[in-house]
Design an enzyme around this catalytic site. Structure first.
Site, PDB file in Angstrom:
ATOM      1  N   ARG A   1      -1.234  -2.207  -7.155  1.00  0.00           N
ATOM      2  CA  ARG A   1      -1.522  -3.253  -5.954  1.00  0.00           C
ATOM      3  C   ARG A   1      -2.375  -4.630  -6.735  1.00  0.00           C
ATOM      4  NH1 ARG A   1      -1.555  -4.790  -0.694  1.00  0.00           N
ATOM      5  NH2 ARG A   1      -3.519  -5.498   0.364  1.00  0.00           N
TER       6      ARG A   1
ATOM      7  N   ARG B   1       0.789  -1.327  -0.030  1.00  0.00           N
ATOM      8  CA  ARG B   1       0.021   0.155  -0.130  1.00  0.00           C
ATOM      9  C   ARG B   1       0.783   1.313   0.057  1.00  0.00           C
ATOM     10  NH1 ARG B   1      -2.167  -3.827   3.699  1.00  0.00           N
ATOM     11  NH2 ARG B   1      -4.292  -4.729   3.493  1.00  0.00           N
TER      12      ARG B   1
ATOM     13  N   HIS C   1      -3.793   2.661  -6.624  1.00  0.00           N
ATOM     14  CA  HIS C   1      -4.249   1.015  -6.317  1.00  0.00           C
ATOM     15  C   HIS C   1      -4.395   0.038  -7.156  1.00  0.00           C
ATOM     16  CE1 HIS C   1      -5.978  -1.626  -3.217  1.00  0.00           C
ATOM     17  NE2 HIS C   1      -6.707  -2.082  -4.155  1.00  0.00           N
TER      18      HIS C   1
ATOM     19  N   HIS D   1      -3.610  -9.155   3.780  1.00  0.00           N
ATOM     20  CA  HIS D   1      -5.230  -9.295   4.015  1.00  0.00           C
ATOM     21  C   HIS D   1      -5.352 -10.258   5.349  1.00  0.00           C
ATOM     22  CE1 HIS D   1      -6.239  -7.043   0.591  1.00  0.00           C
ATOM     23  NE2 HIS D   1      -5.961  -7.948  -0.412  1.00  0.00           N
TER      24      HIS D   1
ATOM     25  N   TYR E   1      -8.844 -11.900  -6.951  1.00  0.00           N
ATOM     26  CA  TYR E   1      -7.541 -12.087  -7.683  1.00  0.00           C
ATOM     27  C   TYR E   1      -7.472 -13.475  -8.253  1.00  0.00           C
ATOM     28  CZ  TYR E   1      -6.777  -7.672  -5.370  1.00  0.00           C
ATOM     29  OH  TYR E   1      -6.785  -6.577  -5.028  1.00  0.00           O
TER      30      TYR E   1
END
Length: 384
Positions: free
Chosen positions: A334, A218, A331, A357, A366
């Site tokens: 990422r 991030r 983002h 996460h 994903y």
């Protein structure tokens, strides 16, 4: 001086210096409540206590009504804004920690902004139809994401108000409102796009694009990375680089940059960099980072303070336009890293660990990307 309280079968009486009597009792909520007025004599005071006891025994006693009477006696009314501020200041997570400074600031912004309509209202005056009307107006204005965040906060605050006995029911009853989205999907860049964006960035920020893309860190984690967090093992073709993520930085209005733990405990992780990116990182360490262990990888122009998002964004915006991807949010990098890992065959647990996460829910997104589907289809064809 008031005389000490007299013991009663229910409640307590106290004779005041004025000669009048004050009555009080401990309610079912465990809180001592005083009568809204004093009494001329003990008989009247006991009569009031008897009335309160009758309400409790008949289950018609209400903590909301009781507090409303007490607040009216004191000449004040607790508003949603008052209660929300107390909620934000005392809120703790499942680990017993107070809200992060950035989170508290964001909640206060939502209370003053999207939830401003309720700021001056009494908690008990916020009705379900008011919430539905407010929410409908927000999503009609096209602010679905912000509406969802504001609704989720409103619902959480009022849920606590129910638990505290301030209101009987939570008026937030709109199904799916907290998970509403704009429906826009982020299309991750392809390898050529990524390279064009990196080439368009200033020399001291090229590695930032590659690290963000291939590790999935991030922005706050990226800009808090220091030399000591980059572990280089081996030499030549056998070199392995591990990016150790254990902190993040946020900018809080009125406080400046605040360094703290990662977004969650799962955010503390070690990410092995794909070998083809090693040269970019090693070159950056050599040319743009001092040898002190605490040196920031991507500092501001002064060389030692944190890089502001607004500063980074100016370069990022120019870079994504150079790659003809003006639609790509930061983002998206990422997302790129997560998608590449999924296509390479990463399991849900591996994706969860790599991205930091707390649950596998986000990682699952994903595993169902177009790139993954195409790779699976190709392998199925080979098997046939």
């Amino acid at each position: 001086m008031a005389k000490r309280k007299r013991r009663e079968t229910f409640g307590a009486l106290r004779k005041l210096p004025s000669g009048r009597y004050q009555a009080s009792y401990v309610g079912p909520d465990g809180v001592r409540h005083n009568a809204p007025q004093t009494f001329d004599n003990m008989t009247d005071a006991r009569g009031w206590l008897a009335g309160q006891q009758t309400k409790i025994l008949s289950e018609s006693w209400s903590p909301q009504e009781t507090r409303a009477v007490e607040q009216a006696r004191l000449g004040r009314t607790e508003t949603f804004a008052d209660y929300a501020e107390t909620w934000i200041s005392t809120r703790t997570n499942r680990f017993g920690e107070h809200l992060r400074p950035r989170t508290a600031t964001e909640y206060r912004r939502l209370v003053k902004g999207p939830l401003g309509q309720f700021a001056g209202a009494r908690l008990s005056a916020i009705a379900s139809e008011d919430v539905r009307s407010w929410y409908s107006a927000l999503i009609s204005a096209g602010t679905k994401t912000q509406a969802a965040r504001a609704y989720e906060l409103l619902k959480s605050i009022l849920a606590t108000a129910v638990a505290d006995g301030r209101i009987k029911l939570n008026p937030c009853q709109i199904r799916g409102a907290a998970s509403a989205s704009t429906g826009k999907k982020t299309t991750p860049p392809v390898a050529a796009d990524l390279q064009k964006m990196a080439d368009a960035m200033p020399e001291n920020l090229k590695a930032a694009i590659m690290l963000a893309a291939w590790t999935g860190v991030r922005f706050g984690e990226l800009t808090e990375l220091r030399r000591k967090d980059i572990e280089v093992v081996g030499e030549g073709d056998g070199t392995t680089i591990v990016v150790n993520v254990s902190r993040g930085v946020t900018h809080v209005t009125g406080q400046g940059f605040v360094v703290g733990p990662t977004k969650s405990e799962a955010g503390v992780r070690s990410i092995v960099l794909p070998p083809h990116v090693n040269g970019v990182v090693i070159g950056h360490l050599k040319d743009h980072v001092t040898r002190f262990p605490d040196s920031l990888l991507f500092p501001a122009a002064d060389g030692h303070t944190h890089l502001a998002y607004s500063t980074f964004y100016r370069h990022w915006d120019a870079a994504r336009r150079a790659a003809k991807r003006p639609d790509l949010p930061l983002h998206g990098l990422r997302h790129y890293g997560a998608t590449r890992a999924a296509v390479a065959g990463a399991t849900l647990k591996e994706l969860q660990t790599r991205l930091g996460h707390s649950t596998v829910a986000a990682a699952m997104r994903y595993q169902h990307t177009a790139g993954r589907d195409e790779e699976l289809a190709r392998r199925m064809s080979e098997l046939a």
